[in-house]
Design a protein around this motif. Structure first.
Motif, PDB file in Angstrom:
ATOM      1  N   ASN A  75       0.814  -1.223   0.000  1.00 12.76           N
ATOM      2  CA  ASN A  75       0.000   0.000   0.000  1.00 12.76           C
ATOM      3  C   ASN A  75       0.845   1.269   0.000  1.00 12.76           C
ATOM      4  O   ASN A  75       0.363   2.352   0.357  1.00 12.76           O
ATOM      5  CB  ASN A  75      -0.974   0.025   1.184  1.00 12.76           C
ATOM      6  N   THR A 116      -3.048  -9.201   5.925  1.00  9.29           N
ATOM      7  CA  THR A 116      -3.734  -8.538   7.031  1.00  9.29           C
ATOM      8  C   THR A 116      -4.283  -7.177   6.593  1.00  9.29           C
ATOM      9  O   THR A 116      -5.183  -6.636   7.229  1.00  9.29           O
ATOM     10  CB  THR A 116      -2.778  -8.342   8.218  1.00  9.29           C
ATOM     11  N   GLU A 117      -3.737  -6.658   5.518  1.00  9.72           N
ATOM     12  CA  GLU A 117      -4.147  -5.360   4.993  1.00  9.72           C
ATOM     13  C   GLU A 117      -4.693  -5.561   3.584  1.00  9.72           C
ATOM     14  O   GLU A 117      -4.130  -6.317   2.794  1.00  9.72           O
ATOM     15  CB  GLU A 117      -2.931  -4.432   4.967  1.00  9.72           C
TER      16      GLU A 117
END
Length: 430
Positions: free
Chosen positions: A171, A197-198
């Protein structure tokens, strides 16, 4: 002699995956298991545990699912491994190509490490470059040197190999842009999971795809975990991107040993043999790569998942589970310390100390207390066989575990832990 001692005497690390090792669990965890059925596992004494490990996320329907096991057994009775390609091998390959939009060709193997390393090799051959950019936040791509050399565990890996893999941040498109600018024309591929997890923000995966295309870099998505959980067509379909190469494994055959490298024909066919006079690339050549029992299980798993809407169930159960865990954390006054997040089909939990830092001691304590109440939850992997009875049992265990957790948060985990704190897998020293 304990099972753990016996395991360590004959198997380095006591298991064939480091995340199954004794240092990853509290001391009251079962040291060895005899079997599983549905969402439950059993130890040699016959004690039953509700499982959220699900064979390291490889089981997404349920343990010992009859229709899938029978499909594997049928192929065993057909010979299991023949001298030429088998009909189930062709059926499985055609099914995957039909299933995943970005895939023109596929090569099966037995584990994810082999598949991702094969993708890296293809990318290097296709581009004539050597460097690999891999996502720093995604914990594991392969046991091979190109990946392990980018972790603290560099023992036994040649120095020149260590320089070939570079890290970027998920990200954070600028981190990848900077990396490519620092090594112009040198990257063969970018390797990352679609999500972990993201989840991607602000079109992140599209930006990675565009950056790869602009710089002639092969875009590789590792869908070992996201595949056959996020969507039947993979998380690439959910997020609307088209990788050059992708890898699948784990849940694609409900626990049977099946993995694959797949993708664009232009790249995949470098491993083929029919182009007269072209220099060969030795891709994957494994005696058991197309073992018929596993591929029979894969075909049956895909059929079962379509018929029973398994992916939809995983998302629905995950939403119920995470809402319950958040509600219980609030009720016990530990919502700032115990947090749940991630995609609902594959949620995660965090255990934070009073400063907001990750606490392995609290994670160990939580796992210890859940085990006391009949639930093994080293992480959260969901299956079709997790249903209403299982969420009720989980809530009872959560309620009991959070009582102890809350006290330990105030008084110190050392007053409640029964053994040592679990350790990170990727640590320099034992």
């Amino acid at each position: 002699m304990s099972y753990q001692d016996r395991l360590l005497k004959v198997i380095p690390g006591g298991a064939h995956t480091y995340s199954r090792g004794f240092d990853q669990y509290p001391t009251n965890a079962p040291q060895i298991l005899t079997g599983g059925k549905g969402a439950y596992i059993f130890d040699p004494e016959g004690k039953r545990y509700l499982d959220y490990g699900m064979a390291l996320r490889a089981v997404n329907i349920g343990y010992a699912e009859d229709v899938i096991d029978n499909a594997a057994i049928e192929q065993i009775r057909n010979g299991n491994n023949l001298t030429r390609p088998s009909t189930i091998e062709l059926d499985a390959a055609e099914l995957l190509v039909e299933q995943i939009d970005s895939v023109d060709m596929v090569k099966f193997t037995k584990n994810g490490s082999s598949s991702v390393s094969a993708a890296v090799k293809l990318a290097r051959a296709y581009t004539g470059r050597e460097l690999v950019a891999r996502c720093a936040e995604h914990p594991f791509f392969s046991y091979d040197d190109w990946f392990i050399g980018s972790t603290p565990l560099t023992r036994g890996i040649p120095q020149e190999t260590l320089q070939k893999t570079k890290l970027f941040r998920y990200n954070d498109i600028a981190s990848l842009e900077t990396l490519i600018a620092e090594h112009p024309g040198q990257f063969a591929c970018v390797v990352l999971e679609p999500a972990a997890t993201e989840e991607p923000r602000d079109g992140y995966l599209h930006k990675v795809q565009e950056l790869c295309k602009k710089n002639g870099i092969v875009f590789i998505l590792d869908e070992m975990i996201t595949g056959f959980r996020w969507h039947m067509k993979g998380a690439q379909h959910v997020y609307g991107v088209t990788p050059d190469l992708c890898t699948f494994g784990k849940a694609m055959a409900n626990g049977f040993s099946v993995s694959c490298i797949a993708g664009r024909r232009e790249i995949m066919e470098l491993g083929s043999i029919e182009m007269e006079g072209r220099e060969r690339l030795f891709l994957l050549s494994t005696t058991h790569g197309a073992e018929m029992s596993g591929l029979g299980a894969f075909v049956a798993t895909v059929k079962f998942m379509h018929e029973h809407k398994v992916v939809e169930h995983l998302w629905d159960y995950g939403r119920k589970l995470t809402a319950m865990m958040e509600r219980q954390a609030q009720a016990h006054g530990i919502a700032d310390s115990f947090k749940v997040g991630g995609a609902a089909c594959s949620p995660f939990y965090l255990t934070l100390d009073k400063s907001g830092a990750n606490s392995l001691a609290l994670r160990t304590l939580f796992s210890q207390e859940m085990i006391k109440n009949g639930v093994l939850m080293p992480w959260i992997a969901l299956s079709y066989r997790h249903g209403d009875a299982e969420i009720a049992l989980t809530e009872q265990a959560i309620d009991a575990a959070f009582r102890v957790y809350g006290r330990a948060l105030e008084e110190g985990t050392e007053n409640y832990l029964q053994g040592p704190v679990i350790k990170p897998v990727f640590r320099k020293y034992n």
